[in-house]
Scaffold this motif. Structure first.
Motif, PDB file in Angstrom:
ATOM      1  N   GLY A  61      66.211   7.788 -22.542  1.00 48.49           N
ATOM      2  CA  GLY A  61      65.755   9.080 -22.010  1.00 48.49           C
ATOM      3  C   GLY A  61      66.315  10.240 -22.815  1.00 48.49           C
ATOM      4  O   GLY A  61      65.620  11.221 -23.104  1.00 48.49           O
ATOM      5  N   ALA A  65      64.302  12.848 -25.361  1.00 51.80           N
ATOM      6  CA  ALA A  65      64.393  14.283 -25.083  1.00 51.80           C
ATOM      7  C   ALA A  65      64.890  15.060 -26.299  1.00 51.80           C
ATOM      8  O   ALA A  65      64.560  16.240 -26.455  1.00 51.80           O
TER       9      ALA A  65
ATOM     10  N   ARG B  19      58.167  16.163 -18.999  1.00 56.15           N
ATOM     11  CA  ARG B  19      58.065  15.653 -20.369  1.00 56.15           C
ATOM     12  C   ARG B  19      58.107  14.131 -20.443  1.00 56.15           C
ATOM     13  O   ARG B  19      57.632  13.549 -21.403  1.00 56.15           O
ATOM     14  N   GLN B  20      58.746  13.475 -19.475  1.00 59.19           N
ATOM     15  CA  GLN B  20      58.812  12.016 -19.507  1.00 59.19           C
ATOM     16  C   GLN B  20      58.274  11.460 -18.182  1.00 59.19           C
ATOM     17  O   GLN B  20      58.724  11.876 -17.115  1.00 59.19           O
ATOM     18  N   ALA B  60      67.203  11.725 -19.690  1.00 57.35           N
ATOM     19  CA  ALA B  60      66.239  12.793 -19.973  1.00 57.35           C
ATOM     20  C   ALA B  60      66.811  14.146 -19.563  1.00 57.35           C
ATOM     21  O   ALA B  60      66.752  15.118 -20.321  1.00 57.35           O
ATOM     22  N   ASP B  65      65.100  17.322 -20.584  1.00 56.55           N
ATOM     23  CA  ASP B  65      63.732  16.960 -20.202  1.00 56.55           C
ATOM     24  C   ASP B  65      63.621  16.686 -18.702  1.00 56.55           C
ATOM     25  O   ASP B  65      64.484  16.021 -18.121  1.00 56.55           O
ATOM     26  N   SER B  67      61.620  14.686 -15.739  1.00 58.98           N
ATOM     27  CA  SER B  67      60.859  13.435 -15.718  1.00 58.98           C
ATOM     28  C   SER B  67      60.399  13.094 -14.306  1.00 58.98           C
ATOM     29  O   SER B  67      60.916  13.621 -13.319  1.00 58.98           O
TER      30      SER B  67
END
Lengths: 199, 171
Positions: A61, A65, B19-20, B60, B65, B67
């Motif tokens: 993850g 990112a 984003r994820q 993330a 990010d 998610s």
């Protein structure tokens, strides 16, 4: 011929984290988290006090990112065995900036040194190769550790290395244990103060 | 009909800058997964087990990010221990959970986890809401995304089987 003596885990981790620059480190539950702290507590360390089996997915993850930064997952054989499916998940995503390094002492060190599957010949580096890692190696010498350190910073990943280490019970070198502190200092070091305002 | 709310969810995820998107496939999520996979602004991550998605979300978020985790209710059981990290570290995650083991279930082996899904999530500190009508899905998902990322905690939306249509194995 006598087998060579196994590597000492703290010396291995100090060598891997020497001149680490902007390297981000997820350190798996148990001894790898203490080893990473022994090499020098750092805001870009995320040492795990739980979440066993999750270190590789967490590194994934983070690597997705931050594709322009390097990520090292430093974990143990027991922790990796609990999340082996995540090797396949990494193999599909193929992040070029992720390295997974397993400190393999063939034992569950935190619970009384019971043998793990690797003590019976289960080959984690072969599993990583089969899961599509760009490179996967078995490391038994400090020269190989030095090469691995350079690869962690520059080679095209995902990389995997299984380092055979001695099953020593060492003095605990504990990182901070407040998860919000670990998270906030990591995000501030990576994203700057603006990270605290993300929502 | 199913495509309609999936498209609205995809638009919502884009608006919220997700984003994820990680998932273990489920019939109810098929259309949304396809939309996310086709979207260059998102990374669709197929998991071998749902707990990987919880760990992925931690990494993330460390990297900045946002998610979302898509799964079937049986997958909630696979996540229990990993959910600890979200509450200890105050890490946001939105989970969209398609239900099995509730309305008109065909398979008896799905029922125990279906019954346990909501209490298990709540015991682990996840805020849970439940959509039983199609027009509830998107507003509840928006609320879950906003509360998760504004208050740094996990939130889940359960999507009921009556809404999705129970699997029948052609019986």
């Amino acid at each position: 011929m006598q087998p060579a003596p196994k590597l000492e885990r703290r010396a291995v981790v100090r060598a891997l984290l020497a001149d680490r620059g902007e390297l981000m480190v997820i350190a798996g539950l148990g001894a790898p988290a203490w080893d990473a702290t022994d090499a020098g507590d750092h805001p870009l360390n995320f040492p795990l006090w739980g979440g066993m089996g999750g270190a590789v997915a967490m590194g994934l993850g983070l690597a997705l990112a931050q594709p322009d930064r390097r990520v090292l997952v430093l974990t143990g054989d027991g922790e990796l065995l609990m999340g082996m499916g995540s090797l396949a998940t990494v193999g599909v995503q193929r992040p070029h900036n992720l390295a997974v390094v397993v400190l393999d002492n063939e034992h569950y060190g935190e619970t009384g040194m019971q043998p793990s599957h690797t003590a019976f010949g289960i080959d984690l580096s072969a599993a990583a190769k089969a899961c599509g890692f760009a490179a996967s190696s078995l490391v038994t010498t400090m020269q190989q550790v030095a090469t691995l350190r350079a690869d962690i910073h520059g080679a095209d990943g995902p990389l995997f290395a299984q380092i055979k280490i001695a099953a020593d019970k060492l003095t605990l070198v504990l990182p901070p244990r407040d998860g919000t502190h670990l998270k906030n200092r990591f995000r501030e070091a990576l994203l700057g103060k603006v990270g605290h305002f993300q929502r | 009909m199913a495509t309609h709310w999936s498209q609205q969810l995809h638009t919502l995820l884009k608006q919220q800058n997700i984003r994820q998107v990680s998932f273990v496939p489920d019939a109810g999520h098929t259309a949304l997964i396809k939309l996310c996979e086709a979207d260059d602004a998102m990374r669709a991550v197929r998991l071998t087990t749902e707990e990987e998605g919880v760990a992925l979300a931690v990494g993330a978020w460390l990297g900045g990010d946002k998610s979302v985790l898509l799964m079937q209710s049986s997958g909630v059981g696979n996540c229990i221990n990993m959910l600890s990290m979200l509450s200890v570290c105050q890490i946001p995650l939105t989970m969209l959970v398609t239900m099995r083991g509730d309305w008109a279930e065909f398979n008896p082996w799905q029922v125990p986890m279906g019954r346990a899904t909501q209490p298990v999530l709540e015991e682990m500190g996840v805020l849970v809401s439940r959509a039983d009508r199609e027009d509830e899905i998107v507003p509840l998902a928006e609320g879950a995304l906003r509360i998760a990322y504004n208050t740094l905690r996990p939130a889940a939306v359960l999507i009921g089987q009556r809404l999705l249509g129970a699997k029948t194995f052609d019986q």
